[in-house]
Enzyme design. Sequence first.
Site, PDB file in Angstrom:
ATOM      1  N   TYR A 142      22.925 -12.081  25.266  1.00 54.68           N
ATOM      2  CA  TYR A 142      23.683 -11.543  26.387  1.00 54.68           C
ATOM      3  C   TYR A 142      24.365 -12.643  27.198  1.00 54.68           C
ATOM      4  O   TYR A 142      25.328 -12.400  27.901  1.00 54.68           O
ATOM      5  CB  TYR A 142      22.781 -10.727  27.323  1.00 54.68           C
ATOM      6  N   LYS A 193      11.953 -12.011  15.465  1.00 55.74           N
ATOM      7  CA  LYS A 193      12.497 -11.813  14.112  1.00 55.74           C
ATOM      8  C   LYS A 193      12.443 -13.185  13.438  1.00 55.74           C
ATOM      9  O   LYS A 193      13.460 -13.729  12.982  1.00 55.74           O
ATOM     10  CB  LYS A 193      13.924 -11.248  14.226  1.00 55.74           C
ATOM     11  N   ASP A 226      11.613  -5.177  13.702  1.00 53.06           N
ATOM     12  CA  ASP A 226      11.816  -3.934  12.946  1.00 53.06           C
ATOM     13  C   ASP A 226      10.487  -3.195  12.775  1.00 53.06           C
ATOM     14  O   ASP A 226      10.397  -1.978  12.946  1.00 53.06           O
ATOM     15  CB  ASP A 226      12.487  -4.209  11.588  1.00 53.06           C
ATOM     16  N   ASP A 250      15.601  -4.732  25.143  1.00 56.52           N
ATOM     17  CA  ASP A 250      16.521  -3.669  25.550  1.00 56.52           C
ATOM     18  C   ASP A 250      16.303  -2.451  24.647  1.00 56.52           C
ATOM     19  O   ASP A 250      16.154  -1.309  25.107  1.00 56.52           O
ATOM     20  CB  ASP A 250      17.954  -4.199  25.409  1.00 56.52           C
ATOM     21  N   ASP A 254      13.831   1.230  25.422  1.00 56.00           N
ATOM     22  CA  ASP A 254      14.398   2.585  25.391  1.00 56.00           C
ATOM     23  C   ASP A 254      13.645   3.446  24.380  1.00 56.00           C
ATOM     24  O   ASP A 254      13.461   4.650  24.585  1.00 56.00           O
ATOM     25  CB  ASP A 254      15.888   2.555  25.039  1.00 56.00           C
TER      26      ASP A 254
END
Length: 375
Positions: A142, A193, A226, A250, A254
Amino acid sequence: MTHKHILLLPGDGIGPEVVAEAEKIIAWFNQHRGTHFTTSTAYVGGIAYDKTGNPLPKETLDAAHKADALLLGAVGGPKWESLEYAARPERGLLGLRKELGLFANIRPAICFDALADASTLKRDVIAGLDIVIVRELTGDVYFGTPRGVETLPDGTRKGVNTMVYTSPEVHRIARVAFELAEKRNKKVCSVDKANVLECTEMWREEVQKIRNSEYKSIALSHMYVDNAAMQLVRNPKQFDVMVTGNIFGDILSDCAAMLTGSLGMLPSASLGAKDKNGKTPALYEPVHGSAPDIAGKGIANPIATLLSFAMMLRYSFDLGKDADLLEKAVTAVLAQGLRTADIMQDGATKVSTSGMGDAVLKALATVAKESEKAA
Ligand code: NAD
């Protein structure tokens, strides 16, 4: 308690509607619990752009620096989607996080028993769920550079964002997660990751270093993002505190939000580093956005914002008992079968945004009396 100043940032869409309900609750605490909160209101997001041409005006930033804590509604909406990137409402919020150094986003995902059937997952998977996602907020793709979109000589376009973390950034967010875990079940899962992204391989190593040197009593595990997304919907109760970078956080938060039934139920806190006067910059806000589809209809669920204020009581003002009262009042209202449209169920009673705020106020009076009797 001493006087504390809360800056209200209602923002756009349903933001002003849900923040108005929190104001009623703040007034109740001043009247009945001996708190001395003062409030003022400032513009951020689309409304700030409309009024001043800037989604984060200087007056708002100055007021934010002075306040003891910030309560935000939401920013954004279709009206501002065609603006240039720097003028968009979301840049106001990102700017606020950056300017105040709010690097730690804390998002609890708690399943209220009365709502266990509202989740798209089976009751036994989510009943009793109580996890916290700690998301790093000021780094990652970001903010990393280079970034942008360029047109190449052959006419094709290239888009670039850069994932960047430094070890001090990883250390400070890891400490936030470990500190939280020490007050809970002493279990942290760090999400990365590391199998394909070097930046997150470094993340994994640095989180482990902090655990080994400073938090030996914490059980730390690591999981690829994942797999973490899959495990969150398969068996979320295996987690207690999850810590992760900005973009993974993020998405995962959610995902965790939907476990609990509705975005309208989820609070969050964004905290910075303590300054030399002992003040920790802090912004509290519901996880949801400005919900343009229901804005102005008086049907938004204000609970996420009320629970964000409960987090403020706990984290910024060390008023854990008052936070407990507010959370108990919300639980009581849900147990009475009162629901806003987003969490409506068969046999329940539908209430408006202000109807829900009023019901929580009423329940507060009852739970406060009960806790006085019990004391
Ligand atoms: P959203 O969270 O605004 O809405 C998603 C869905 O959830 C909608 O159907 C909405 O009606 C519902 N919903 C959300 N909050 C609710 C509540 N309190 N009560 C009842 N229903 C609720 O997400 P979106 O539609 O993707 O985004 C809308 C705008 O909000 C966009 O401009 C986006 O950029 C912005 N946004 C802002 C924030 C923020 O301010 N922190 C966060 C996310 C999105």
